[in-house]
Structures are given as C-alpha cells and as structure tokens.
Design a protein around this motif. Structure first.
Motif, PDB file in Angstrom:
ATOM      1  N   VAL A 112     -76.625  -6.065 -53.332  1.00  0.00           N
ATOM      2  CA  VAL A 112     -78.049  -6.140 -52.677  1.00  0.00           C
ATOM      3  C   VAL A 112     -78.892  -7.164 -52.800  1.00  0.00           C
ATOM      4  CG1 VAL A 112     -79.912  -4.459 -52.317  1.00  0.00           C
ATOM      5  CG2 VAL A 112     -77.548  -3.399 -52.743  1.00  0.00           C
ATOM      6  N   GLU A 128     -84.150  -0.314 -56.257  1.00  0.00           N
ATOM      7  CA  GLU A 128     -84.708   0.428 -55.368  1.00  0.00           C
ATOM      8  C   GLU A 128     -83.866   0.642 -53.908  1.00  0.00           C
ATOM      9  OE1 GLU A 128     -89.406  -0.267 -56.561  1.00  0.00           O
ATOM     10  OE2 GLU A 128     -88.476  -1.535 -55.169  1.00  0.00           O
ATOM     11  N   SER A 129     -83.359  -0.617 -53.799  1.00  0.00           N
ATOM     12  CA  SER A 129     -82.423  -0.698 -52.549  1.00  0.00           C
ATOM     13  C   SER A 129     -81.318   0.128 -52.727  1.00  0.00           C
ATOM     14  CB  SER A 129     -81.829  -2.154 -52.278  1.00  0.00           C
ATOM     15  OG  SER A 129     -83.109  -3.108 -51.803  1.00  0.00           O
ATOM     16  N   THR A 165     -85.713  -7.204 -50.782  1.00  0.00           N
ATOM     17  CA  THR A 165     -85.102  -6.491 -49.512  1.00  0.00           C
ATOM     18  C   THR A 165     -86.331  -6.197 -48.414  1.00  0.00           C
ATOM     19  OG1 THR A 165     -82.972  -5.952 -50.338  1.00  0.00           O
ATOM     20  CG2 THR A 165     -83.710  -5.115 -48.314  1.00  0.00           C
ATOM     21  N   PHE A 204     -83.184  -4.049 -44.595  1.00  0.00           N
ATOM     22  CA  PHE A 204     -82.562  -2.711 -45.084  1.00  0.00           C
ATOM     23  C   PHE A 204     -82.069  -2.105 -43.712  1.00  0.00           C
ATOM     24  CE2 PHE A 204     -83.730   1.682 -45.457  1.00  0.00           C
ATOM     25  CZ  PHE A 204     -83.119   2.161 -46.647  1.00  0.00           C
ATOM     26  N   PHE A 226     -87.533   4.009 -46.677  1.00  0.00           N
ATOM     27  CA  PHE A 226     -87.826   2.609 -47.649  1.00  0.00           C
ATOM     28  C   PHE A 226     -88.945   2.827 -48.100  1.00  0.00           C
ATOM     29  CE2 PHE A 226     -89.816  -1.453 -47.470  1.00  0.00           C
ATOM     30  CZ  PHE A 226     -88.790  -2.242 -47.581  1.00  0.00           C
ATOM     31  N   LEU A 270     -80.602   3.474 -50.218  1.00  0.00           N
ATOM     32  CA  LEU A 270     -79.272   3.328 -49.608  1.00  0.00           C
ATOM     33  C   LEU A 270     -78.403   4.569 -49.868  1.00  0.00           C
ATOM     34  CD1 LEU A 270     -78.412  -0.378 -49.625  1.00  0.00           C
ATOM     35  CD2 LEU A 270     -79.166   0.937 -47.474  1.00  0.00           C
ATOM     36  N   ARG A 329     -91.131  -4.565 -50.038  1.00  0.00           N
ATOM     37  CA  ARG A 329     -89.890  -5.010 -50.378  1.00  0.00           C
ATOM     38  C   ARG A 329     -89.270  -4.089 -51.288  1.00  0.00           C
ATOM     39  NH1 ARG A 329     -88.659  -9.702 -48.632  1.00  0.00           N
ATOM     40  NH2 ARG A 329     -90.055 -11.199 -47.760  1.00  0.00           N
ATOM     41  N   LEU A 330     -87.908  -4.067 -51.653  1.00  0.00           N
ATOM     42  CA  LEU A 330     -87.156  -3.291 -52.525  1.00  0.00           C
ATOM     43  C   LEU A 330     -86.440  -4.349 -53.408  1.00  0.00           C
ATOM     44  CD1 LEU A 330     -85.580  -0.599 -50.191  1.00  0.00           C
ATOM     45  CD2 LEU A 330     -88.125  -0.518 -51.416  1.00  0.00           C
ATOM     46  N   GLU A 382     -75.447  -2.820 -56.952  1.00  0.00           N
ATOM     47  CA  GLU A 382     -76.689  -3.645 -57.222  1.00  0.00           C
ATOM     48  C   GLU A 382     -76.254  -5.098 -56.940  1.00  0.00           C
ATOM     49  OE1 GLU A 382     -79.667  -3.645 -60.254  1.00  0.00           O
ATOM     50  OE2 GLU A 382     -79.327  -1.663 -60.564  1.00  0.00           O
ATOM     51  N   ASP A 385     -90.382   2.098 -52.171  1.00  0.00           N
ATOM     52  CA  ASP A 385     -90.996   0.918 -52.372  1.00  0.00           C
ATOM     53  C   ASP A 385     -92.053   1.276 -53.396  1.00  0.00           C
ATOM     54  OD1 ASP A 385     -92.242  -1.438 -52.375  1.00  0.00           O
ATOM     55  OD2 ASP A 385     -92.958  -1.232 -50.309  1.00  0.00           O
TER      56      ASP A 385
END
Length: 139
Positions: free
Chosen positions: A48, A31-32, A52, A57, A16, A36, A26-27, A45, A20
């Motif tokens: 998500v 980024e999330s 996040t 996450f 994570f 992942l 937060r993502l 996307e 970040d």
C-alpha cells in the motif's frame, strides 16, 4: 470507476473517511490496510502506498473486490463502522451516524431500524442482525 454505483461509491467513501484519522483526505499505509481489511481486502502494508487518496483507494477496492452478493456488500458496509473488528457496533454509534447523514432516515425510522436490528436489546447491533433485517426489507 464506472463499475461502481453511486451507492457503492458512497459506501467506500464513508469507509475511507472513517479511517482518515487526521482528516487530510489521505490514508497512511496503516490506515489503508485497516480500511481495506474492513472491506474484506487483505493487503500487507508493503503493498500500500503512503498518502493514498480516495481515488487510489477506490482503484484498489475495484481491482480486489468483485461485488455481486448483497449480503457481502452489507457486511463490508457494516465493517466500516465496526472499527474494533468485534462484529458488533454500539446502538449509540449507529444512531449518531444515521442522524449525521441528513435526510436519509428520520428519527422515527432510525429508532425502528435500531429496534429491528438490536433483537436482544443489548445495546449492540451485530453484523448478522443488521444484514438479516436489511435484506428482508429489500425483498
């Protein structure tokens, strides 16, 4: 998140944090998705949420992954450091990360780990090299 060991939580937190980019805890959706994906979870996307946080996450990770095989776990951990998605991580980067983690390994142990994993001495560690060495030391 009682399903995860402390080691797994630390692995996912490291992942994570690697993604970040603005260090705000937060993502964003992009980024999330990338974080992942590095763990083997492919989501578009659109699935998500923006902003996040780590707990959200983790919930996605727990829901999408069934962690059973140590080799799979090692691959996911390796992917957290393979930000380019090449299957290789520079020895210098591995040394920097391991050194910054504190007292987990001393300098001599880090040097030995790198020598063991970089079998072709090209300055890069592949996922296959690292997984093979780590699994052999666990058995």
């Amino acid at each position: 998140m009682d399903l995860l060991t402390d080691e797994q939580k630390n692995e996912f937190q490291t992942c994570f944090q690697q993604f970040d980019k603005d260090l705000d805890g937060r993502l964003n959706p992009k980024e999330s998705v990338m974080a992942l994906k590095s763990l083997g979870v492919n989501l578009p996307e659109s699935e998500v949420s923006a902003g996040t946080d780590f707990n959200s996450f983790l919930q996605v990770v727990v829901r999408k992954l069934q962690i059973t095989d140590p080799a799979d776990e090692l691959q996911r951990a390796f992917n957290c450091f393979d930000l380019e998605g090449t299957g290789f991580v520079a020895v210098q980067y591995i040394r920097q990360v391991l050194t910054s983690m504190g007292d987990i390994l001393n300098g001599q142990e880090i040097d030995q780990f790198i020598r063991d994993c970089d079998t072709d001495n090209d300055g890069y560690i592949s996922s296959a090299e690292a997984t093979k060495i780590i699994l052999s030391k666990l058995s």
